[in-house]
Design a protein around this motif. Structure first.
Motif, PDB file in Angstrom:
ATOM      1  N   ASN A 168       0.826  -1.212   0.000  1.00  0.00           N
ATOM      2  CA  ASN A 168       0.000   0.000   0.000  1.00  0.00           C
ATOM      3  C   ASN A 168       0.859   1.260   0.000  1.00  0.00           C
ATOM      4  O   ASN A 168       0.409   2.320  -0.429  1.00  0.00           O
ATOM      5  CB  ASN A 168      -0.929   0.005   1.208  1.00  0.00           C
ATOM      6  N   THR A 169       2.091   1.135   0.445  1.00  0.00           N
ATOM      7  CA  THR A 169       2.980   2.305   0.491  1.00  0.00           C
ATOM      8  C   THR A 169       3.561   2.649  -0.878  1.00  0.00           C
ATOM      9  O   THR A 169       4.090   3.748  -1.063  1.00  0.00           O
ATOM     10  CB  THR A 169       4.128   2.076   1.484  1.00  0.00           C
ATOM     11  N   VAL A 170       3.484   1.710  -1.833  1.00  0.00           N
ATOM     12  CA  VAL A 170       4.009   1.962  -3.184  1.00  0.00           C
ATOM     13  C   VAL A 170       2.918   1.854  -4.234  1.00  0.00           C
ATOM     14  O   VAL A 170       3.208   1.818  -5.430  1.00  0.00           O
ATOM     15  CB  VAL A 170       5.167   0.985  -3.517  1.00  0.00           C
ATOM     16  N   CYS A 171       1.665   1.810  -3.813  1.00  0.00           N
ATOM     17  CA  CYS A 171       0.550   1.651  -4.742  1.00  0.00           C
ATOM     18  C   CYS A 171       0.371   2.910  -5.585  1.00  0.00           C
ATOM     19  O   CYS A 171       0.246   4.019  -5.046  1.00  0.00           O
ATOM     20  CB  CYS A 171      -0.730   1.366  -3.955  1.00  0.00           C
ATOM     21  N   PRO A 172       0.344   2.778  -6.923  1.00  0.00           N
ATOM     22  CA  PRO A 172       0.130   3.953  -7.782  1.00  0.00           C
ATOM     23  C   PRO A 172      -1.212   4.617  -7.506  1.00  0.00           C
ATOM     24  O   PRO A 172      -2.185   3.960  -7.107  1.00  0.00           O
ATOM     25  CB  PRO A 172       0.179   3.362  -9.190  1.00  0.00           C
ATOM     26  N   MET A 173      -1.295   5.897  -7.739  1.00  0.00           N
ATOM     27  CA  MET A 173      -2.486   6.677  -7.442  1.00  0.00           C
ATOM     28  C   MET A 173      -3.743   6.078  -8.064  1.00  0.00           C
ATOM     29  O   MET A 173      -4.796   5.980  -7.420  1.00  0.00           O
ATOM     30  CB  MET A 173      -2.290   8.113  -7.926  1.00  0.00           C
ATOM     31  N   GLY A 174      -3.655   5.620  -9.320  1.00  0.00           N
ATOM     32  CA  GLY A 174      -4.829   5.100 -10.011  1.00  0.00           C
ATOM     33  C   GLY A 174      -5.334   3.776  -9.488  1.00  0.00           C
ATOM     34  O   GLY A 174      -6.435   3.342  -9.849  1.00  0.00           O
ATOM     35  N   LEU A 175      -4.558   3.109  -8.628  1.00  0.00           N
ATOM     36  CA  LEU A 175      -4.953   1.804  -8.085  1.00  0.00           C
ATOM     37  C   LEU A 175      -5.341   1.876  -6.607  1.00  0.00           C
ATOM     38  O   LEU A 175      -5.794   0.879  -6.037  1.00  0.00           O
ATOM     39  CB  LEU A 175      -3.804   0.797  -8.238  1.00  0.00           C
ATOM     40  N   GLN A 176      -5.190   3.010  -6.000  1.00  0.00           N
ATOM     41  CA  GLN A 176      -5.371   3.128  -4.555  1.00  0.00           C
ATOM     42  C   GLN A 176      -6.845   3.038  -4.127  1.00  0.00           C
ATOM     43  O   GLN A 176      -7.724   3.606  -4.771  1.00  0.00           O
ATOM     44  CB  GLN A 176      -4.787   4.451  -4.052  1.00  0.00           C
ATOM     45  N   VAL A 177      -7.068   2.313  -3.022  1.00  0.00           N
ATOM     46  CA  VAL A 177      -8.350   2.331  -2.311  1.00  0.00           C
ATOM     47  C   VAL A 177      -8.093   3.027  -0.984  1.00  0.00           C
ATOM     48  O   VAL A 177      -7.243   2.591  -0.201  1.00  0.00           O
ATOM     49  CB  VAL A 177      -8.892   0.910  -2.069  1.00  0.00           C
ATOM     50  N   ARG A 178      -8.837   4.098  -0.720  1.00  0.00           N
ATOM     51  CA  ARG A 178      -8.554   4.935   0.445  1.00  0.00           C
ATOM     52  C   ARG A 178      -9.723   4.941   1.431  1.00  0.00           C
ATOM     53  O   ARG A 178     -10.887   4.809   1.052  1.00  0.00           O
ATOM     54  CB  ARG A 178      -8.252   6.371   0.023  1.00  0.00           C
ATOM     55  N   SER A 179      -9.371   5.096   2.686  1.00  0.00           N
ATOM     56  CA  SER A 179     -10.348   5.286   3.751  1.00  0.00           C
ATOM     57  C   SER A 179      -9.738   6.242   4.759  1.00  0.00           C
ATOM     58  O   SER A 179      -8.632   5.998   5.264  1.00  0.00           O
ATOM     59  CB  SER A 179     -10.697   3.951   4.422  1.00  0.00           C
ATOM     60  N   ARG A 180     -10.433   7.338   5.026  1.00  0.00           N
ATOM     61  CA  ARG A 180      -9.947   8.340   5.973  1.00  0.00           C
ATOM     62  C   ARG A 180      -8.539   8.804   5.611  1.00  0.00           C
ATOM     63  O   ARG A 180      -7.643   8.855   6.462  1.00  0.00           O
ATOM     64  CB  ARG A 180      -9.989   7.805   7.400  1.00  0.00           C
ATOM     65  N   GLU A 181      -8.370   9.084   4.320  1.00  0.00           N
ATOM     66  CA  GLU A 181      -7.110   9.620   3.790  1.00  0.00           C
ATOM     67  C   GLU A 181      -5.949   8.641   3.870  1.00  0.00           C
ATOM     68  O   GLU A 181      -4.787   9.025   3.723  1.00  0.00           O
ATOM     69  CB  GLU A 181      -6.731  10.932   4.516  1.00  0.00           C
ATOM     70  N   ARG A 182      -6.239   7.370   4.100  1.00  0.00           N
ATOM     71  CA  ARG A 182      -5.182   6.359   4.195  1.00  0.00           C
ATOM     72  C   ARG A 182      -5.424   5.296   3.138  1.00  0.00           C
ATOM     73  O   ARG A 182      -6.565   4.892   2.899  1.00  0.00           O
ATOM     74  CB  ARG A 182      -5.194   5.738   5.594  1.00  0.00           C
ATOM     75  N   VAL A 183      -4.348   4.817   2.489  1.00  0.00           N
ATOM     76  CA  VAL A 183      -4.462   3.733   1.515  1.00  0.00           C
ATOM     77  C   VAL A 183      -4.634   2.420   2.263  1.00  0.00           C
ATOM     78  O   VAL A 183      -3.762   2.020   3.046  1.00  0.00           O
ATOM     79  CB  VAL A 183      -3.223   3.670   0.596  1.00  0.00           C
ATOM     80  N   ILE A 184      -5.757   1.750   2.057  1.00  0.00           N
ATOM     81  CA  ILE A 184      -6.031   0.498   2.766  1.00  0.00           C
ATOM     82  C   ILE A 184      -5.939  -0.718   1.844  1.00  0.00           C
ATOM     83  O   ILE A 184      -5.960  -1.855   2.322  1.00  0.00           O
ATOM     84  CB  ILE A 184      -7.409   0.528   3.447  1.00  0.00           C
TER      85      ILE A 184
END
Length: 252
Positions: A168-184
């Motif tokens: 999740n720390t290297v996930c590209p922006m277009g693939l990110q799933v976020r919750s409360r401003e955090r990539v989960i």
């Protein structure tokens, strides 16, 4: 089954195991689920076609706890971790990742992607197993064979596979799933873009036409012992025999 694409080897294994008749000498195995995360997870267990549901298909696992379930001979299926879950007294609720229809007990249902998968197929002579990001990623996971004195000597590669790194720390922006401003969680490129070259479908539905992409290489470079796309067999598929198996969530 909530799955966008499926590794070719796993489809073949299901066809083999569905048609296989259990031999008198086919041994069962134990599957130990160990939560090394600093938070609770709710492992989901989905059997392959025609195989029995074990442990009601899901359970609760507090931090730094483990639970062992017995697998029938010639069982095949997959394991994933749900996290960020809330359930009521009737076992209804939802999970932030890996949800299986809002149920505490998945009872044969698969997990909603993106989710890291551990896949296992027990054979009469040899087992096959892997960790896959083909459905995306939600947390680190490994699967490791454990020798069992009662099953005889192990054979095959019998190595640990998977990934201990937080992708999740290297996930590209277009693939990110976020919750409360955090990539989960991190989607697969197939899930995000629905393109045949990412999904290995249509004219790309073979090992000759579907290769690694700029997105799958991010996963592969970080975790070389895990499936990064559907035809990533050579470096990701491992075999063993006469072993029990340990799935670890958030390995060191």
């Amino acid at each position: 089954m909530l799955r966008f694409i499926q590794p070719l080897f796993f489809t073949l294994f299901l066809l083999i195991t569905i048609s296989a008749v259990p031999k008198p000498w086919a041994s069962a195995a134990t599957l130990t689920l160990s939560n090394n995360c600093p938070y609770s997870v709710w492992p989901g267990i989905q059997p392959g076609g025609g195989k029995p549901v074990v442990a009601n298909g899901g359970l609760f696992l507090p931090p730094h706890q483990a639970q062992t379930v017995q697998l029938p001979p010639l069982w095949s299926g997959r394991v994933w971790a749900r996290h960020g879950c809330t359930f009521d007294s009737a076992g209804r609720g939802q999970c932030a990742t890996g949800d299986c229809g809002g149920n505490l007990f998945c009872n044969g249902l698969g997990g909603a992607p993106p989710a890291t998968l551990a896949e296992l197929s027990l054979g009469p002579n040899q087992d096959f197993y892997d960790v896959s990001f083909v459905d995306g990623y939600n947390l680190p996971m490994t699967i490791t064979p454990i020798a069992s004195p009662g099953l005889g000597p192990s054979s095959g590669n019998c190595g640990s596979v998977g990934c201990s790194r937080d992708l999740n720390t290297v996930c590209p922006m277009g693939l990110q799933v976020r919750s409360r401003e955090r990539v989960i969680a991190c989607k697969s490129a197939c899930m995000a873009f629905h393109s045949p070259n990412y999904c290995c479908t249509g004219s790309y539905a073979s090992a000759q036409t579907c290769g690694p992409t700029e997105y799958s290489r991010i996963f592969k470079n970080a975790c070389p012992k895990a499936y990064s796309y559907a035809f990533d067999d050579p470096s990701s598929l491992v075999t063993c025999s006469n072993a029990n198996y340990l799935v670890t969530f958030c390995p060191n």
